[in-house]
Design an enzyme around this catalytic site. Sequence first.
Site, PDB file in Angstrom:
ATOM      1  N   LYS A   1       0.734  -1.278  -0.068  1.00 30.53           N
ATOM      2  CA  LYS A   1      -0.038   0.176  -0.043  1.00 30.53           C
ATOM      3  C   LYS A   1       0.947   1.278   0.037  1.00 30.53           C
ATOM      4  O   LYS A   1       0.135   2.313  -0.319  1.00 30.53           O
ATOM      5  CB  LYS A   1      -1.011   0.189   1.457  1.00 30.53           C
ATOM      6  N   ASP A   2       2.151   1.230   0.274  1.00 31.38           N
ATOM      7  CA  ASP A   2       3.162   2.198   0.216  1.00 31.38           C
ATOM      8  C   ASP A   2       3.797   2.456  -0.934  1.00 31.38           C
ATOM      9  O   ASP A   2       4.355   3.633  -0.867  1.00 31.38           O
ATOM     10  CB  ASP A   2       3.990   2.008   1.379  1.00 31.38           C
TER      11      ASP A   2
ATOM     12  N   ARG B   1      -9.238   7.232   5.959  1.00 33.82           N
ATOM     13  CA  ARG B   1      -9.719   6.642   7.244  1.00 33.82           C
ATOM     14  C   ARG B   1     -10.682   7.792   7.749  1.00 33.82           C
ATOM     15  O   ARG B   1     -11.691   7.554   8.364  1.00 33.82           O
ATOM     16  CB  ARG B   1      -8.784   6.375   7.881  1.00 33.82           C
TER      17      ARG B   1
ATOM     18  N   ARG C   1       3.273   5.625  17.452  1.00 34.89           N
ATOM     19  CA  ARG C   1       1.875   5.917  17.396  1.00 34.89           C
ATOM     20  C   ARG C   1       1.084   5.299  18.802  1.00 34.89           C
ATOM     21  O   ARG C   1       0.367   5.900  19.666  1.00 34.89           O
ATOM     22  CB  ARG C   1       1.192   5.327  16.139  1.00 34.89           C
TER      23      ARG C   1
END
Length: 288
Positions: A81-82, A126, A149
């Site tokens: 996905k990157d 998101r 995170r």
Amino acid sequence: MTRIRIGTRGSRLAMIQAEMAARAISAWDPSIETELVPIKTTGDRILDRTLEEIGGKGLFVRELDAALLEGRVDFTVHSAKDLPLELDPRLPVAAASRREDPRDALVLPASGAIPDKPLGSASARRRIQLARLFPGRQTAPIRGNVLTRLEKLDGGAYSGLVLAAAGLKRLGLEGRISRYFQPEELLPAACQGILAIQARTGTDTECLKLFHDPEAWTCMQAERAFIGALNGGCTQPCGAYAKPHGAGLLLRGMYGVGESARFGEALLGEEPEAEARALAERMKADEG
């Protein structure tokens, strides 16, 4: 003895994912020696701005591409996905892993106390969808690797985080997940849960046979074709998720328009990439 150098970002998750590739290579041929080569990327260094502000996900691969082109490594491993939509033709994707859980997941503070703070989310994709699920709930951007995170969450900066389930599971942190979001309610990023390996053109990639998953490859190509037709990524919020359906694939896609999301789906048959692009074009036409 053959020695293969595998380039990777330096986070714990990235190293685990590169090790998955190394194990698959060793299983194919135990005589091959593998070495992981951690590389710091621009995206890892700039953490005070969102990806939309600093140029998108290509910042996670630029230095890895350079190492590959210069021959300092033989393969590079990425979260698929990157990968940017436009790849250097000299560095094709050589293999895709079996797909891990593609869903997004909600993580709450380890203490159990939920502060009056926003939900942390790294992507506009998101944030747009969370606004539909939780009207009135404030969201705020968050950067850094998964462990960073989680430290911010547990330090009281956020009421919760929305993260990819695949990364949490690979890190052995599945126990931190409070809730999974089904793809029907929060569509994942294109290729979420899939790992991709890049190589230089002409490189012998036979050793990747045990790593490569043809089903995940087909899904990855269809999802990338969909968001590519929308010019999607960090600057255009997009999501795509393809799964086997009968003899083909069922693709569901979304893209953001302002603060709202548009959704569409299609059954893909013999030409999944072309049909995925056609779905995107129909959705754009409907918008117009």
